[in-house]
Design a protein around this motif. Structure first.
Motif, PDB file in Angstrom:
ATOM      1  N   GLY A   8      -6.543  -1.731   3.187  1.00  0.00           N
ATOM      2  CA  GLY A   8      -6.734  -2.694   2.110  1.00  0.00           C
ATOM      3  C   GLY A   8      -7.272  -2.036   0.858  1.00  0.00           C
ATOM      4  N   ALA A   9      -6.883  -0.791   0.626  1.00  0.00           N
ATOM      5  CA  ALA A   9      -7.447  -0.013  -0.483  1.00  0.00           C
ATOM      6  C   ALA A   9      -6.641  -0.138  -1.767  1.00  0.00           C
ATOM      7  N   VAL A  30      -4.974   6.074   1.335  1.00  0.00           N
ATOM      8  CA  VAL A  30      -5.049   4.699   0.838  1.00  0.00           C
ATOM      9  C   VAL A  30      -3.988   3.877   1.572  1.00  0.00           C
ATOM     10  N   ALA A  31      -4.421   3.097   2.551  1.00  0.00           N
ATOM     11  CA  ALA A  31      -3.489   2.326   3.379  1.00  0.00           C
ATOM     12  C   ALA A  31      -3.499   0.865   2.949  1.00  0.00           C
ATOM     13  N   ASP A  32      -2.317   0.325   2.697  1.00  0.00           N
ATOM     14  CA  ASP A  32      -2.235  -1.074   2.253  1.00  0.00           C
ATOM     15  C   ASP A  32      -0.801  -1.548   2.433  1.00  0.00           C
ATOM     16  N   ILE A  33      -0.647  -2.834   2.690  1.00  0.00           N
ATOM     17  CA  ILE A  33       0.701  -3.410   2.745  1.00  0.00           C
ATOM     18  C   ILE A  33       1.275  -3.537   1.336  1.00  0.00           C
ATOM     19  N   ASP A  34       0.395  -3.598   0.341  1.00  0.00           N
ATOM     20  CA  ASP A  34       0.784  -3.662  -1.077  1.00  0.00           C
ATOM     21  C   ASP A  34       0.995  -2.234  -1.581  1.00  0.00           C
ATOM     22  N   GLU A  35       2.237  -1.787  -1.556  1.00  0.00           N
ATOM     23  CA  GLU A  35       2.522  -0.394  -1.931  1.00  0.00           C
ATOM     24  C   GLU A  35       2.184  -0.108  -3.388  1.00  0.00           C
ATOM     25  N   GLU A  39      -0.478   2.712  -4.600  1.00  0.00           N
ATOM     26  CA  GLU A  39      -0.111   3.781  -5.522  1.00  0.00           C
ATOM     27  C   GLU A  39      -0.992   3.774  -6.768  1.00  0.00           C
ATOM     28  N   ALA A  40      -1.373   2.574  -7.229  1.00  0.00           N
ATOM     29  CA  ALA A  40      -2.254   2.481  -8.391  1.00  0.00           C
ATOM     30  C   ALA A  40      -3.619   3.079  -8.082  1.00  0.00           C
ATOM     31  N   THR A  41      -4.115   2.837  -6.874  1.00  0.00           N
ATOM     32  CA  THR A  41      -5.390   3.434  -6.465  1.00  0.00           C
ATOM     33  C   THR A  41      -5.283   4.950  -6.425  1.00  0.00           C
TER      34      THR A  41
END
Length: 292
Positions: A8-9, A30-35, A39-41
């Motif tokens: 959720g990062a 940085v693991a997230d379903i929101d790619e 990528e922004a992080t």
């Protein structure tokens, strides 16, 4: 350099935690379903001179966790730190919440913690890594409430699972921490649902809930990130963050009966009337905190 995984990062607490660990010269996954969010992080971390990699992960599925752990093992040998941060918050009474809604929240808020902790605890043990696992619980884990029973149940289970895992992993030199933030300025409610509402009512509720969360929040996600990083260094067990989380934590230990009586005063009807009356003030507070 340690390998730090944060779920959720792509935003909020997860993003701030990823940035903080990167500033401490760790490699961050940085693991997230929101790619796009992930990528922004990563871009923000790299712009600051840090090292980060984005990884798309749907935390609801055990097989994706197993694939993720295998990838981490092949790329870096083992994870050193896992922060199970991904989560959602839906509001609605116990009866109003459908079985499907219960299942969705449990899958994301609880089962993801179990899948991730199992996969990476095994990896740390096999690699002989004296690592650390951080699970994000909540102040809601201490307090029964009409407003958020499904969320509270899931987060209470996260709290107990974390403490059980801490006992089991101690002989392996692996620390485990439960973080209980309280109300933080994030988009948690803006992305949540108010069970029992129509689609049109849902959008109106999200806007009101987001303003309330932003306006009432004592701290931002950067504060939680600092607490997470210190917890890893000091191997703390259960860590409330905000004053209200510490108050509830103390209240439930002092008088479980009183802790059950206090939240019974706040029903949805009362909460929504208070929101309506306080909306102008909350709007001003939320705008001030967002622009500050």
């Amino acid at each position: 350099m340690k390998t730090v995984i944060i779920t959720g990062a792509g935003s909020g607490i997860g993003r701030e935690t990823a940035k903080l660990f990167a500033r401490k010269d760790h490699r961050v996954v940085v693991a997230d379903i929101d790619e796009a969010g992930a990528e922004a992080t990563v871009e923000q971390i790299k712009a600051d001179g840090g090292e980060a990699i984005a990884y798309r992960l749907d935390v609801r599925h055990e097989h994706e966790w197993e694939q993720f752990a295998r990838w981490i093992g092949a790329e870096f040998g083992s994870a050193d730190v896992l922060v199970n941060n991904a989560g959602i918050m839906d509001l609605g009474g116990f009866v109003d919440t459908t079985v499907a809604q219960w299942q969705r929240l449990v899958d994301i808020d609880l089962m993801s913690v179990i899948y991730g902790s199992r996969a990476f605890a095994r990896q740390m043990i096999d690699a002989g890594v004296r690592g650390h696992i951080v699970n994000i619980s909540s102040g809601a884990a201490f307090l029964p409430s009409e407003l958020e029973p499904a969320y509270g149940v899931a987060k209470a289970a996260v709290l107990m699972a974390t403490q059980s895992l801490r006992v089991e992993l101690r002989p392996h030199g692996i620390g485990v921490t439960a973080i209980c933030p309280g109300v933080i300025r994030t988009n948690l409610l803006a992305h949540g649902e108010r069970n029992g509402l129509s689609a049109e009512e849902q959008e109106k509720w999200r806007a009101q809930a987001d303003a309330a969360q932003t306006g009432l929040a004592y701290a931002g996600p950067d504060k939680v990130a600092r607490v997470i990083e210190r917890s890893v260094r000091n191997n703390w067990a259960v860590v409330p963050v905000n004053p209200e989380a510490w108050f509830i934590y103390g209240l439930i230990r002092l008088s479980p009966t009183l802790a059950r009586v206090v939240p019974s005063v706040l029903s949805f009807d009362r909460a929504e009337k208070l929101l309506a009356v306080g909306k102008p003030l909350l709007d001003r507070l939320s705008k001030g905190k967002v622009t500050a």
